[in-house]
Design a protein around this motif. Structure first.
Motif, PDB file in Angstrom:
ATOM      1  N   GLN A 153     -23.444  -3.404  22.088  1.00  0.00           N
ATOM      2  CA  GLN A 153     -22.497  -3.430  23.200  1.00  0.00           C
ATOM      3  C   GLN A 153     -22.142  -2.016  23.645  1.00  0.00           C
ATOM      4  O   GLN A 153     -21.995  -1.753  24.853  1.00  0.00           O
ATOM      5  CB  GLN A 153     -21.233  -4.189  22.798  1.00  0.00           C
ATOM      6  CG  GLN A 153     -21.425  -5.699  22.686  1.00  0.00           C
ATOM      7  CD  GLN A 153     -20.191  -6.424  22.179  1.00  0.00           C
ATOM      8  OE1 GLN A 153     -19.272  -5.795  21.630  1.00  0.00           O
ATOM      9  NE2 GLN A 153     -20.155  -7.743  22.330  1.00  0.00           N
ATOM     10  N   SER A 154     -22.018  -1.102  22.684  1.00  0.00           N
ATOM     11  CA  SER A 154     -21.697   0.289  23.027  1.00  0.00           C
ATOM     12  C   SER A 154     -22.829   0.962  23.798  1.00  0.00           C
ATOM     13  O   SER A 154     -22.621   1.956  24.495  1.00  0.00           O
ATOM     14  CB  SER A 154     -21.384   1.097  21.761  1.00  0.00           C
ATOM     15  OG  SER A 154     -22.555   1.237  20.962  1.00  0.00           O
ATOM     16  N   ARG A 155     -24.028   0.408  23.699  1.00  0.00           N
ATOM     17  CA  ARG A 155     -25.180   0.963  24.416  1.00  0.00           C
ATOM     18  C   ARG A 155     -25.490   0.184  25.693  1.00  0.00           C
ATOM     19  O   ARG A 155     -26.556   0.349  26.291  1.00  0.00           O
ATOM     20  CB  ARG A 155     -26.403   0.982  23.508  1.00  0.00           C
ATOM     21  CG  ARG A 155     -26.206   1.835  22.252  1.00  0.00           C
ATOM     22  CD  ARG A 155     -27.510   2.118  21.562  1.00  0.00           C
ATOM     23  NE  ARG A 155     -27.334   2.870  20.327  1.00  0.00           N
ATOM     24  CZ  ARG A 155     -28.298   3.552  19.725  1.00  0.00           C
ATOM     25  NH1 ARG A 155     -29.513   3.592  20.253  1.00  0.00           N
ATOM     26  NH2 ARG A 155     -28.063   4.204  18.603  1.00  0.00           N
ATOM     27  N   GLY A 156     -24.566  -0.683  26.070  1.00  0.00           N
ATOM     28  CA  GLY A 156     -24.693  -1.354  27.355  1.00  0.00           C
ATOM     29  C   GLY A 156     -25.365  -2.714  27.330  1.00  0.00           C
ATOM     30  O   GLY A 156     -25.614  -3.304  28.391  1.00  0.00           O
ATOM     31  N   TRP A 157     -25.632  -3.249  26.159  1.00  0.00           N
ATOM     32  CA  TRP A 157     -26.268  -4.565  26.071  1.00  0.00           C
ATOM     33  C   TRP A 157     -25.199  -5.650  26.044  1.00  0.00           C
ATOM     34  O   TRP A 157     -24.170  -5.525  25.369  1.00  0.00           O
ATOM     35  CB  TRP A 157     -27.134  -4.668  24.814  1.00  0.00           C
ATOM     36  CG  TRP A 157     -28.302  -3.732  24.810  1.00  0.00           C
ATOM     37  CD1 TRP A 157     -28.357  -2.500  24.233  1.00  0.00           C
ATOM     38  CD2 TRP A 157     -29.560  -3.932  25.435  1.00  0.00           C
ATOM     39  NE1 TRP A 157     -29.574  -1.919  24.443  1.00  0.00           N
ATOM     40  CE2 TRP A 157     -30.345  -2.777  25.184  1.00  0.00           C
ATOM     41  CE3 TRP A 157     -30.122  -4.960  26.186  1.00  0.00           C
ATOM     42  CZ2 TRP A 157     -31.640  -2.637  25.662  1.00  0.00           C
ATOM     43  CZ3 TRP A 157     -31.414  -4.832  26.654  1.00  0.00           C
ATOM     44  CH2 TRP A 157     -32.164  -3.675  26.400  1.00  0.00           C
ATOM     45  N   ASN A 158     -25.445  -6.743  26.756  1.00  0.00           N
ATOM     46  CA  ASN A 158     -24.536  -7.892  26.775  1.00  0.00           C
ATOM     47  C   ASN A 158     -24.904  -8.794  25.599  1.00  0.00           C
ATOM     48  O   ASN A 158     -25.878  -9.550  25.661  1.00  0.00           O
ATOM     49  CB  ASN A 158     -24.678  -8.647  28.101  1.00  0.00           C
ATOM     50  CG  ASN A 158     -23.730  -9.842  28.191  1.00  0.00           C
ATOM     51  OD1 ASN A 158     -22.720  -9.896  27.493  1.00  0.00           O
ATOM     52  ND2 ASN A 158     -24.058 -10.787  29.054  1.00  0.00           N
ATOM     53  N   ALA A 159     -24.157  -8.694  24.501  1.00  0.00           N
ATOM     54  CA  ALA A 159     -24.518  -9.399  23.267  1.00  0.00           C
ATOM     55  C   ALA A 159     -23.318 -10.129  22.681  1.00  0.00           C
ATOM     56  O   ALA A 159     -22.171  -9.699  22.833  1.00  0.00           O
ATOM     57  CB  ALA A 159     -25.075  -8.408  22.242  1.00  0.00           C
ATOM     58  N   VAL A 160     -23.603 -11.240  22.001  1.00  0.00           N
ATOM     59  CA  VAL A 160     -22.594 -11.977  21.237  1.00  0.00           C
ATOM     60  C   VAL A 160     -23.144 -12.165  19.830  1.00  0.00           C
ATOM     61  O   VAL A 160     -24.338 -11.955  19.579  1.00  0.00           O
ATOM     62  CB  VAL A 160     -22.269 -13.349  21.859  1.00  0.00           C
ATOM     63  CG1 VAL A 160     -21.552 -13.201  23.175  1.00  0.00           C
ATOM     64  CG2 VAL A 160     -23.542 -14.172  22.018  1.00  0.00           C
ATOM     65  N   SER A 161     -22.272 -12.571  18.913  1.00  0.00           N
ATOM     66  CA  SER A 161     -22.729 -12.792  17.533  1.00  0.00           C
ATOM     67  C   SER A 161     -22.150 -14.085  16.988  1.00  0.00           C
ATOM     68  O   SER A 161     -21.124 -14.578  17.470  1.00  0.00           O
ATOM     69  CB  SER A 161     -22.332 -11.623  16.624  1.00  0.00           C
ATOM     70  OG  SER A 161     -20.928 -11.591  16.435  1.00  0.00           O
ATOM     71  N   ILE A 162     -22.821 -14.606  15.975  1.00  0.00           N
ATOM     72  CA  ILE A 162     -22.363 -15.825  15.306  1.00  0.00           C
ATOM     73  C   ILE A 162     -22.565 -15.627  13.806  1.00  0.00           C
ATOM     74  O   ILE A 162     -23.670 -15.331  13.346  1.00  0.00           O
ATOM     75  CB  ILE A 162     -23.118 -17.074  15.826  1.00  0.00           C
ATOM     76  CG1 ILE A 162     -22.682 -18.329  15.068  1.00  0.00           C
ATOM     77  CG2 ILE A 162     -24.607 -16.894  15.776  1.00  0.00           C
ATOM     78  CD1 ILE A 162     -23.258 -19.598  15.661  1.00  0.00           C
TER      79      ILE A 162
END
Length: 556
Positions: free
Chosen positions: A406-415
């Motif tokens: 996320q800090s590098r600009g990627w739209n990510a979620v986690s589980i």
């Protein structure tokens, strides 16, 4: 099922011949013995006609006179009718069990062990060559009610596991299904479960609306997924399903159970809690499914599973689905299933990866994984619209990788396990919808989840077992589609190098020379109870020295 039906039939017959011990069938004695079970209408004790004195009989007669002859006669007629109704209900119940699985029971009792091989499918068990067990090639061949098949309208024909499973499950046979994830296992047992409920309901065997079917799942996410499928499958037929699992408040689940339910889907821990609270009664459940049975035992749920199975009907149909068939699952099947269950293997019951997945293994240093992951995302996820699933090993690792991306600009979620259930559900929903098509997950998402159109799986951390590796990469290449699995392998994972080499070779994949440098030795499996029964000795190990001891018993 045949053995249990015989026992049930024997018990039913013995209830009619009580007191004979199976030997003395004298009609007069049978009449006398029947009177032993008759309740005294003016007391709670059971009257034994052979021991009752003349005075007691006279007192009984006097009491009946005091209460009025006509009333006593009316009561006797009413009781007689109730008794006949109860006996008829018991006969109908036994007949229904035999009719729903009777021919299957006969096949077990009188048949012979057979095996049918067709392509990559192996079917084994009693009388499997009987024409009535022919595969269901088209949905119309199943001859099921239209509302039940409503859930299959999106498919052109049954999947291989559905095609093979339905004839046996609809005939009441105990069943073991071994097939890769994404093969349509949920409807393979879901459609017969709906039919089981409809048959029981039509025969009026169920008291109220208590659970008649049970599906056990190892994880919350898989339980929810199964529930979504079964809710849809039973909607047109009026069959109600309820899903119960931990990590959420119990009260809504309690309310759902009390409002009436036909099929319960749940995780072992939460379901056992509800049973102990008296909220969920499984004593009418005669159709039980263990989905991902191997995973449930790996997660330590064996005591809960045994307890739950013991609270269901003694005469039941038991179904197990699993991607692999390890010894602990085999032992559980031997204990809770008929001695001769049907076994259908699609592909192989040994460890094998999906051949539609291109496997790329890269040996690298642990500290270089972050940069390499970003590079691969630029390659595989450049559009930022296709689904990419990144697997890690630990919960804190999942959070760290999520924040790094996320800090590098990627739209990510986690589980992962540290997240609350609603957060996990939300992350999974965003990933499935494509709103956030990049997800970092622990092995909680490796099994059973039906996530459509995952194009790429990246194993940031190699799992603890090769079985989990196979399940992870099985998230892609589903339903005949092609997929890519890119795996990071470090020196810390070298103990699994031999098994990984075998998986790659079996699937016809490229084995990198850097992986072969770790060797191709496959570690022998250890017993969870007794540990290893062997000791590895290196080829260059020094020879053992003979040690002698003085005889301490000698006296000077």
């Amino acid at each position: 099922m045949g053995r249990r039906l015989k026992e049930s039939s024997t018990e039913s017959e013995s209830s009619v011949l009580e007191g004979t011990n199976g030997h003395d069938l004298n009609p007069e004695k049978m009449k006398r013995d029947k009177k032993k079970k008759k309740k005294d209408k003016h007391g709670d004790r059971v009257v034994d006609s052979d021991l009752q004195s003349t005075e007691e009989l006279n007192r009984s007669s006097q009491k009946r006179k005091e209460h009025g002859g006509n009333g006593a006669e009316a009561e006797a007629i009413t009781n007689k009718k109730k008794k006949k109704k109860k006996e008829k209900h018991e006969r109908d119940a036994l007949s229904e069990v035999i009719e729903s699985g009777g021919s299957g029971a006969d096949s077990v009792a009188n048949g012979k062990d057979e095996e049918v091989r067709s392509g990559n499918v192996v079917v084994s068990g009693r009388n499997v060559k009987d024409p009535k067990y022919s595969p269901v090639e088209l949905f119309a061949d199943a001859k099921l009610p239209e509302p039940v098949l409503e859930c299959c309208k999106g498919f052109t024909k049954p999947s291989p596991i559905q095609s093979r499973a339905w004839p046996f499950l609809l005939d009441g046979r105990d069943f073991i299904g071994i097939a890769a994830t994404g093969s349509g296992k949920t409807l393979a047992f879901g459609v017969p479960a709906v039919m089981h409920v409809l048959c029981k309901r039509n025969s009026k065997m169920s008291k109220g609306r208590r659970p008649l079917c049970l599906v056990l799942s190892p994880t919350r996410e898989l339980a929810q997924q199964i529930s979504d499928v079964l809710v849809g499958a039973g909607k047109a037929s009026g069959v109600k399903s309820v899903c119960v699992y931990g990590g959420t408040p119990k009260e809504p689940q309690r309310a759902s159970m009390k409002s009436g339910v036909d099929i319960v889907i749940g995780t072992p821990g939460r379901l056992k809690d509800l049973i102990e609270e008296g909220v969920c009664s499984l004593n009418e459940v005669a159709f039980v499914v263990l989905d991902e049975a191997d995973r449930m035992l790996d997660m330590g749920f064996e005591p809960e599973v045994r307890s739950i199975l013991s609270s269901t009907c003694s005469v039941r149909q038991t179904v197990m689905f699993s991607a692999t068939w390890p010894l602990p699952v085999h032992q559980l099947a031997q204990e809770f299933m008929d001695p001769n269950p049907i076994k259908v293997v699609i592909g192989s019951e040994d460890l094998a990866a999906n051949h539609d997945v291109m496997q790329i293994v890269e040996v690298l240093d642990d500290r270089s994984r972050d940069e390499r992951l970003v590079t691969l995302l630029q390659k595989y996820h450049s559009s930022k619209s296709n689904r990419v699933l990144v697997f890690v090993l630990y919960k804190n690792e999942a959070s760290r990788v999520e924040q790094m991306l996320q800090s590098r600009g990627w739209n990510a979620v986690s589980i992962h396990g540290d997240k609350k259930q609603h957060q996990r559900t939300m992350a999974l929903s965003l990933f499935k919808k494509g709103t956030c098509p990049l997800m970092i997950a622990t092995d909680v998402a490796a099994r059973g989840l039906d996530i459509p159109d995952v194009e790429v799986v990246i194993n940031y951390s190699f799992p603890l077992t090769t079985e989990d590796y196979v399940h992870r990469i099985g998230r892609t290449g589903r339903a005949g589609n092609k997929g890519v699995a890119h795996t990071f392998f470090t020196k810390e994972n070298k103990g699994l190098a031999g098994e990984l080499v075998n998986v790659l070779r079996e699937a016809g994949q490229v084995v990198p020379a850097s992986l072969l440098n770790f060797g191709t030795h496959v570690k022998k499996k250890e017993s969870k109870l007794y540990g290893a029964h062997f000791r590895e000795i290196a080829a260059d190990a020094p020879k053992a020295k003979k040690i002698t001891f003085d005889n301490s018993d000698d006296e000077d």
